[in-house]
Motif scaffolding. Structure first.
Motif, mmCIF file in Angstrom:
data_model
loop_
_atom_site.group_PDB
_atom_site.id
_atom_site.type_symbol
_atom_site.label_atom_id
_atom_site.label_comp_id
_atom_site.label_asym_id
_atom_site.label_seq_id
_atom_site.Cartn_x
_atom_site.Cartn_y
_atom_site.Cartn_z
ATOM 1 N N ILE A 155 1.173 -0.968 -0.047
ATOM 2 C CA ILE A 155 -0.684 0.295 -0.213
ATOM 3 C C ILE A 155 0.659 1.405 -0.510
ATOM 4 N N ASN A 156 0.823 2.256 -1.115
ATOM 5 C CA ASN A 156 1.533 3.312 -0.974
ATOM 6 C C ASN A 156 2.035 4.030 0.110
ATOM 7 N N ILE A 157 0.288 4.850 0.512
ATOM 8 C CA ILE A 157 0.347 5.782 1.623
ATOM 9 C C ILE A 157 -0.764 5.152 2.815
ATOM 10 N N MET A 158 -0.422 5.036 4.019
ATOM 11 C CA MET A 158 -1.279 4.668 5.014
ATOM 12 C C MET A 158 -1.431 6.316 5.633
ATOM 13 N N GLY A 159 -2.910 6.389 6.381
ATOM 14 C CA GLY A 159 -2.459 7.208 7.206
ATOM 15 C C GLY A 159 -3.929 7.590 8.263
ATOM 16 N N TRP A 160 -3.613 8.471 9.184
ATOM 17 C CA TRP A 160 -4.533 8.267 10.428
ATOM 18 C C TRP A 160 -5.123 9.855 10.425
ATOM 19 N N TYR A 161 -6.541 9.698 10.288
ATOM 20 C CA TYR A 161 -7.688 11.291 9.903
ATOM 21 C C TYR A 161 -8.111 11.075 11.803
ATOM 22 N N ARG A 162 -8.546 12.906 11.856
ATOM 23 C CA ARG A 162 -9.253 12.442 12.745
ATOM 24 C C ARG A 162 -10.721 13.974 12.280
ATOM 25 N N GLN A 163 -11.393 13.360 12.942
ATOM 26 C CA GLN A 163 -12.630 14.486 13.149
ATOM 27 C C GLN A 163 -13.113 14.373 14.253
ATOM 28 N N ALA A 164 -12.687 15.891 14.939
ATOM 29 C CA ALA A 164 -13.807 16.609 15.619
ATOM 30 C C ALA A 164 -15.230 17.022 15.914
ATOM 31 N N PRO A 165 -15.835 17.077 16.721
ATOM 32 C CA PRO A 165 -17.204 17.192 16.620
ATOM 33 C C PRO A 165 -17.385 18.194 16.611
ATOM 34 N N GLY A 166 -18.273 17.835 14.779
ATOM 35 C CA GLY A 166 -19.190 19.374 14.678
ATOM 36 C C GLY A 166 -18.201 20.086 13.418
ATOM 37 N N LYS A 167 -16.662 19.326 13.381
ATOM 38 C CA LYS A 167 -15.509 19.604 12.432
ATOM 39 C C LYS A 167 -15.196 19.066 11.067
ATOM 40 N N GLN A 168 -15.442 19.504 9.852
ATOM 41 C CA GLN A 168 -14.413 18.452 8.901
ATOM 42 C C GLN A 168 -13.209 17.350 9.749
ATOM 43 N N ARG A 169 -13.253 16.314 9.253
ATOM 44 C CA ARG A 169 -11.861 15.332 8.698
ATOM 45 C C ARG A 169 -10.518 16.265 7.811
ATOM 46 N N GLU A 170 -9.880 15.881 8.943
ATOM 47 C CA GLU A 170 -8.836 16.465 8.885
ATOM 48 C C GLU A 170 -7.322 14.501 8.890
ATOM 49 N N LEU A 171 -6.501 15.528 8.253
ATOM 50 C CA LEU A 171 -4.939 15.163 7.860
ATOM 51 C C LEU A 171 -4.156 15.078 9.475
ATOM 52 N N VAL A 172 -4.539 14.458 9.894
ATOM 53 C CA VAL A 172 -3.206 14.142 11.075
ATOM 54 C C VAL A 172 -1.614 13.125 10.643
ATOM 55 N N ALA A 173 -1.797 12.070 10.454
ATOM 56 C CA ALA A 173 -0.701 11.741 9.707
ATOM 57 C C ALA A 173 -0.794 10.300 8.535
ATOM 58 N N THR A 174 0.429 10.340 7.928
ATOM 59 C CA THR A 174 1.167 9.257 7.113
ATOM 60 C C THR A 174 2.158 9.173 7.236
ATOM 61 N N ILE A 175 1.742 7.925 6.252
ATOM 62 C CA ILE A 175 3.296 6.877 6.155
ATOM 63 C C ILE A 175 3.308 5.770 4.634
ATOM 64 N N THR A 176 4.602 6.423 4.014
ATOM 65 C CA THR A 176 4.537 5.864 2.856
ATOM 66 C C THR A 176 4.747 4.237 2.943
ATOM 67 N N SER A 177 5.290 3.950 2.419
ATOM 68 C CA SER A 177 6.166 2.378 1.126
ATOM 69 C C SER A 177 6.713 2.617 1.567
ATOM 70 N N ASN B 20 4.645 11.977 7.519
ATOM 71 C CA ASN B 20 4.334 13.714 7.509
ATOM 72 C C ASN B 20 3.001 13.842 8.666
ATOM 73 N N TYR B 21 3.288 14.727 9.354
ATOM 74 C CA TYR B 21 2.070 15.213 10.133
ATOM 75 C C TYR B 21 1.548 16.370 10.386
ATOM 76 N N VAL B 22 0.645 17.079 10.587
ATOM 77 C CA VAL B 22 -0.426 18.026 10.525
ATOM 78 C C VAL B 22 0.544 19.422 11.859
ATOM 79 N N ASP B 23 0.723 19.940 11.457
ATOM 80 C CA ASP B 23 1.701 20.670 12.625
ATOM 81 C C ASP B 23 1.023 20.782 13.758
ATOM 82 N N SER B 24 -0.096 20.225 14.293
ATOM 83 C CA SER B 24 0.062 20.228 15.750
ATOM 84 C C SER B 24 -0.123 19.492 16.540
ATOM 85 N N VAL B 25 0.674 18.273 15.735
ATOM 86 C CA VAL B 25 1.123 16.881 16.154
ATOM 87 C C VAL B 25 2.263 16.205 16.417
ATOM 88 N N LYS B 26 2.849 17.346 15.708
ATOM 89 C CA LYS B 26 4.626 17.432 15.361
ATOM 90 C C LYS B 26 5.283 17.256 17.003
#
Length: 127
Positions: free
Chosen positions: A31-53, A58-64
Motif C-alpha cells: 500500500i502506497n500511503i496509510m494515514g490517520w485522520y481525525r474528525q472533531a465534533p462539528g468539524k470536517q475530517r482532517e489529516l493527522v499523519a501519513t506513512i508511505t511505503s 508526514n504530520y499536521v503541524d499541531s501534532v508534530k
C-alpha cells in the motif's frame, strides 16, 4: 474488499497517552500511503499523519513532536502513538489506505486503485 479495523481509542486526561492500531486485511507493504485522520465534533475530517511505503512520514503541524505513526508489516498493522494529549485532540480517528498502484490480499494482487477507510475509534481528552 480491503478492511481496516481501528482500535485503542478511549478517554484520557490531558497530558496522557494512547496508542491507536489499524489492522488491515491487505498486505500493507504493497500500500502506497496509510494515514490517520481525525474528525472533531462539528468539524470536517482532517489529516493527522501519513506513512508511505518507503516509511516517509508526514504530520499536521499541531501534532508534530507529540504523535508518531509507524507500521508493522508482519501484523499488517499501522499505529498512531499519541503523547501529551490535549482536549483539542478529541475526535474520531479514522485509518485510511491509499494505493493507486494496487494492493494484495494474501497471495492475490489487484491492479485497481485502493482508497479504503476504517470505521473509526473515538478519542476523548478531558479531565
Amino acid at each position: 474488499q480491503v478492511q481496516l479495523v481501528e482500535s485503542g481509542g478511549g478517554r484520557v486526561q490531558p497530558g496522557g497517552s494512547l496508542r491507536l492500531s489499524c489492522a488491515a486485511s491487505a498486505n500493507i507493504f504493497k500500500i502506497n500511503i496509510m494515514g490517520w485522520y481525525r474528525q472533531a465534533p462539528g468539524k470536517q475530517r482532517e489529516l493527522v499523519a501519513t506513512i508511505t511505503s518507503s516509511r516517509n512520514t508526514n504530520y499536521v503541524d499541531s501534532v508534530k513532536g507529540r504523535f508518531a505513526i509507524s507500521k508493522d508489516y508482519a501484523k499488517n498493522t499501522v499505529y498512531l502513538e499519541m503523547n501529551s494529549l490535549k482536549p483539542e485532540h478529541t475526535g474520531v480517528y479514522y485509518c485510511n489506505a491509499q494505493s493507486p498502484s494496487g494492493y494484495c490480499l494474501g497471495s492475490v494482487c489487484y491492479g485497481r486503485a485502493l482508497d479504503a477507510w476504517g470505521q473509526g475509534t473515538l478519542v476523548t481528552v478531558s479531565s
